[in-house]
Structure formats: C-alpha cells, structure tokens
Design a protein around this motif. Structure first.
Motif, PDB file in Angstrom:
ATOM      1  N   TYR A  33       0.834  -1.189   0.000  1.00 52.86           N
ATOM      2  CA  TYR A  33       0.000   0.000   0.000  1.00 52.86           C
ATOM      3  C   TYR A  33       0.879   1.254   0.000  1.00 52.86           C
ATOM      4  O   TYR A  33       1.956   1.272   0.592  1.00 52.86           O
ATOM      5  CB  TYR A  33      -0.877   0.048   1.256  1.00 52.86           C
ATOM      6  N   TRP A  34       0.361   2.322  -0.625  1.00 54.47           N
ATOM      7  CA  TRP A  34       0.953   3.650  -0.493  1.00 54.47           C
ATOM      8  C   TRP A  34      -0.080   4.583   0.129  1.00 54.47           C
ATOM      9  O   TRP A  34      -1.227   4.671  -0.335  1.00 54.47           O
ATOM     10  CB  TRP A  34       1.370   4.211  -1.859  1.00 54.47           C
ATOM     11  N   TYR A  35       0.352   5.283   1.194  1.00 55.35           N
ATOM     12  CA  TYR A  35      -0.477   6.264   1.873  1.00 55.35           C
ATOM     13  C   TYR A  35       0.215   7.623   1.837  1.00 55.35           C
ATOM     14  O   TYR A  35       1.430   7.714   1.749  1.00 55.35           O
ATOM     15  CB  TYR A  35      -0.651   5.904   3.353  1.00 55.35           C
ATOM     16  N   ARG A  36      -0.590   8.655   2.002  1.00 56.46           N
ATOM     17  CA  ARG A  36      -0.039   9.965   2.304  1.00 56.46           C
ATOM     18  C   ARG A  36      -0.608  10.426   3.639  1.00 56.46           C
ATOM     19  O   ARG A  36      -1.771  10.118   3.981  1.00 56.46           O
ATOM     20  CB  ARG A  36      -0.322  10.994   1.209  1.00 56.46           C
ATOM     21  N   ASP A  38      -1.198  13.757   6.023  1.00 60.95           N
ATOM     22  CA  ASP A  38      -1.259  15.200   6.123  1.00 60.95           C
ATOM     23  C   ASP A  38      -1.854  15.569   7.476  1.00 60.95           C
ATOM     24  O   ASP A  38      -2.726  14.850   7.986  1.00 60.95           O
ATOM     25  CB  ASP A  38      -2.107  15.784   4.991  1.00 60.95           C
ATOM     26  N   PRO A  39      -1.428  16.682   8.075  1.00 60.84           N
ATOM     27  CA  PRO A  39      -1.916  17.066   9.407  1.00 60.84           C
ATOM     28  C   PRO A  39      -3.438  17.126   9.466  1.00 60.84           C
ATOM     29  O   PRO A  39      -4.084  17.740   8.611  1.00 60.84           O
ATOM     30  CB  PRO A  39      -1.299  18.451   9.600  1.00 60.84           C
ATOM     31  N   GLY A  40      -4.005  16.470  10.463  1.00 60.07           N
ATOM     32  CA  GLY A  40      -5.449  16.502  10.670  1.00 60.07           C
ATOM     33  C   GLY A  40      -6.257  15.647   9.717  1.00 60.07           C
ATOM     34  O   GLY A  40      -7.485  15.651   9.774  1.00 60.07           O
ATOM     35  N   MET A  41      -5.558  14.890   8.838  1.00 60.00           N
ATOM     36  CA  MET A  41      -6.290  14.085   7.860  1.00 60.00           C
ATOM     37  C   MET A  41      -5.967  12.599   7.951  1.00 60.00           C
ATOM     38  O   MET A  41      -6.449  11.808   7.150  1.00 60.00           O
ATOM     39  CB  MET A  41      -6.023  14.602   6.446  1.00 60.00           C
ATOM     40  N   GLY A  42      -5.149  12.239   8.876  1.00 56.86           N
ATOM     41  CA  GLY A  42      -4.823  10.832   9.041  1.00 56.86           C
ATOM     42  C   GLY A  42      -4.022  10.282   7.878  1.00 56.86           C
ATOM     43  O   GLY A  42      -3.306  11.014   7.187  1.00 56.86           O
ATOM     44  N   LEU A  43      -4.166   8.999   7.659  1.00 50.04           N
ATOM     45  CA  LEU A  43      -3.483   8.320   6.557  1.00 50.04           C
ATOM     46  C   LEU A  43      -4.510   8.040   5.472  1.00 50.04           C
ATOM     47  O   LEU A  43      -5.530   7.403   5.731  1.00 50.04           O
ATOM     48  CB  LEU A  43      -2.872   7.002   7.053  1.00 50.04           C
ATOM     49  N   ARG A  44      -4.237   8.496   4.280  1.00 51.78           N
ATOM     50  CA  ARG A  44      -5.156   8.275   3.169  1.00 51.78           C
ATOM     51  C   ARG A  44      -4.502   7.398   2.111  1.00 51.78           C
ATOM     52  O   ARG A  44      -3.373   7.651   1.702  1.00 51.78           O
ATOM     53  CB  ARG A  44      -5.604   9.618   2.574  1.00 51.78           C
ATOM     54  N   SER A  84       0.321  20.705  -3.859  1.00 49.81           N
ATOM     55  CA  SER A  84      -0.660  19.935  -3.088  1.00 49.81           C
ATOM     56  C   SER A  84      -0.171  18.529  -2.769  1.00 49.81           C
ATOM     57  O   SER A  84      -0.774  17.832  -1.939  1.00 49.81           O
ATOM     58  CB  SER A  84      -1.990  19.849  -3.843  1.00 49.81           C
ATOM     59  N   GLN A  85       0.892  18.095  -3.413  1.00 47.13           N
ATOM     60  CA  GLN A  85       1.450  16.767  -3.147  1.00 47.13           C
ATOM     61  C   GLN A  85       2.550  16.811  -2.090  1.00 47.13           C
ATOM     62  O   GLN A  85       3.161  15.783  -1.797  1.00 47.13           O
ATOM     63  CB  GLN A  85       1.963  16.138  -4.438  1.00 47.13           C
ATOM     64  N   THR A  86       2.775  17.978  -1.507  1.00 43.90           N
ATOM     65  CA  THR A  86       3.660  18.084  -0.346  1.00 43.90           C
ATOM     66  C   THR A  86       3.037  17.283   0.785  1.00 43.90           C
ATOM     67  O   THR A  86       1.896  17.559   1.184  1.00 43.90           O
ATOM     68  CB  THR A  86       3.842  19.548   0.067  1.00 43.90           C
ATOM     69  N   SER A  87       3.766  16.298   1.291  1.00 42.44           N
ATOM     70  CA  SER A  87       3.195  15.383   2.269  1.00 42.44           C
ATOM     71  C   SER A  87       4.277  14.441   2.766  1.00 42.44           C
ATOM     72  O   SER A  87       5.414  14.473   2.298  1.00 42.44           O
ATOM     73  CB  SER A  87       2.048  14.579   1.631  1.00 42.44           C
ATOM     74  N   VAL A  88       3.900  13.592   3.714  1.00 46.33           N
ATOM     75  CA  VAL A  88       4.750  12.481   4.110  1.00 46.33           C
ATOM     76  C   VAL A  88       4.111  11.218   3.543  1.00 46.33           C
ATOM     77  O   VAL A  88       2.917  10.968   3.765  1.00 46.33           O
ATOM     78  CB  VAL A  88       4.891  12.371   5.629  1.00 46.33           C
ATOM     79  N   TYR A  89       4.900  10.441   2.823  1.00 45.15           N
ATOM     80  CA  TYR A  89       4.390   9.255   2.149  1.00 45.15           C
ATOM     81  C   TYR A  89       4.867   7.993   2.875  1.00 45.15           C
ATOM     82  O   TYR A  89       6.045   7.845   3.169  1.00 45.15           O
ATOM     83  CB  TYR A  89       4.849   9.236   0.693  1.00 45.15           C
TER      84      TYR A  89
END
Lengths: 114, 114
Positions: A33-36, A38-44, A84-89
């Motif tokens: 799986y790949w997740y991103r 983001d603060p306050g949005m959990g793992l998507r 918008s793709q700035t994130s932790v993956y």
C-alpha cells in the motif's frame, strides 16, 4: 530482516518535476500500500497492490501512478509534481487473510514541492 | 466522507493519568478495528486491535473498549507515561474486501507531561 524500507527519506521538488518513490519489503508479503499523511487528515490510501503485476486505486489516486513489477517492490510515481502533493508518504505491506491483519509500515518519505 | 471519526485531535495528560481516545464509525460491515501508534519521524506501528465479537481487549496498560450498538470504540492508556507521547490512529476494515484496506481516523496527538 529489514521489514519495509523506503527510498529516499527526504526530497524537495519544484512544481512540474517528476520523481519515483521506492518501497521494498523482505517479508514476502502479497499486499502493499501507499499512503499519504497530512496534518489533521490521518493516513489516506493512494494506491495498493494485491500481488506482483497488480495495482488498484485507493482514496486519493489522482496525480500518482504505481507499479509492482516485483513482489518485493512497490513504486510510487509523481509525473508532474504539484504543491498539493507536499506530504509524508508511507508504504505498508501485509499478508492477505483473516489472522494476518497487521500492516507493517516503512519509515516514510517527506516530500516538499515548491 | 470520513468513515472513521476520531477525537480529540490532541490530548495532554499528566504522568500516571488515563488517556482516552475515541473513534466512531458508520459502516456496520467493518469487522476489524486496530489502533496504530506513531512516534515522530517514524512509521505507524500496530498497538492493539479488536474484533466485534468481544467488548474489550487488554494488553498491558492499553485497553480497547468496543460498543457495537453505538458503533464506537476507544483506546484507554492506563498509567500514562512520557514514553507514550505519540500520535495514535484508529482504523477499521471490512471482511473479505479486495485488498483488505484500512480506513484511518484523523489521528490524536498525545502528550504525557512528566
């Protein structure tokens, strides 16, 4: 036994550049799986794979592509990076079936798109 | 739409106190409810999990309470320690779903003050 590893750990891109994130697991797991995060949005969930040569879309697949050419590797590609793709993956893997429910996560890749 | 709602967003507890994090879900087809713990700069790791056939599961200082009729489950951390300071995610999945995907809550940042 390294578990799940991710390369690179950090990356800074300019808008429009492309890159590939590599995930590798040595546990012989079928599912990856790949997740991103983001603060306050959990793992998507971005994309996932149920075996070598298979891929499927998750909750937020737009702007990403994936490939699973080898069972142990799962690649996440950004063809034209956007801020918008700035994130932790995070990458994760598991075995299918009830009783082997644990997803094992890698250490993450922090991506900044300027 | 958020299928798993988690609260609070952040929590500060004194050392030795009880930390309580709550999650609510919509989909009655969910049958696996894990909690993941994430330390800064690391990937999430499974902490404890429960299935709906039991109302409570305890592992050391960590307990999951599950209320099927209310569609809620919670994590209790007894005798909270500074080393418990982390982000906690609840999650849920459906049985036999293609890919055994997890749906995550938004996360709770726990800080235990010494």
């Amino acid at each position: 036994n390294a578990g799940v590893t991710q390369t690179p750990k950090f990356r800074v891109l300019k808008t429009g550049q492309s890159m590939t994130l590599l995930c590798a697991q040595d546990m012989n797991h079928e599912y990856m799986y790949w997740y991103r995060q983001d603060p306050g949005m959990g793992l998507r969930l971005i994309h996932y794979s149920v075996g070598e040569g298979t891929t499927a879309k998750g909750e937020v697949p737009d702007g990403y592509n994936v490939s699973r050419l080898k069972k142990q590797n799962f690649l996440l590609g950004l063809e034209s990076a956007a801020p918008s793709q700035t994130s932790v993956y995070f990458c994760a893997s598991r075995q299918p079936g009830r009783g082997t429910d644990t997803q094992y996560f890698g250490p993450g890749t922090r991506l900044t798109v300027l | 739409q958020q299928q798993v709602k988690q609260s609070p967003q952040s929590l500060i507890v004194q050392k030795g106190g009880i930390s309580i994090i709550n999650c609510a879900y919509e989909n009655t087809a969910f049958d696996y409810f894990p909690w993941y713990q994430q330390f800064p700069g690391k990937g999430p790791a499974l902490l404890i999990a429960i299935r709906p056939d039991v109302s409570e599961k305890k592992e050391g200082r960590f307990t999951i309470s599950f209320n099927k009729s209310a569609k809620q489950f919670s994590l209790h951390i007894m005798d909270s320690q500074p080393g418990d300071s982390a982000t906690y995610f609840c999650a849920a999945s459906r049985p036999m779903e293609y890919g055994n995907k997890l749906v995550f809550g938004a996360g709770t940042i726990l800080r235990v003050k010494s």
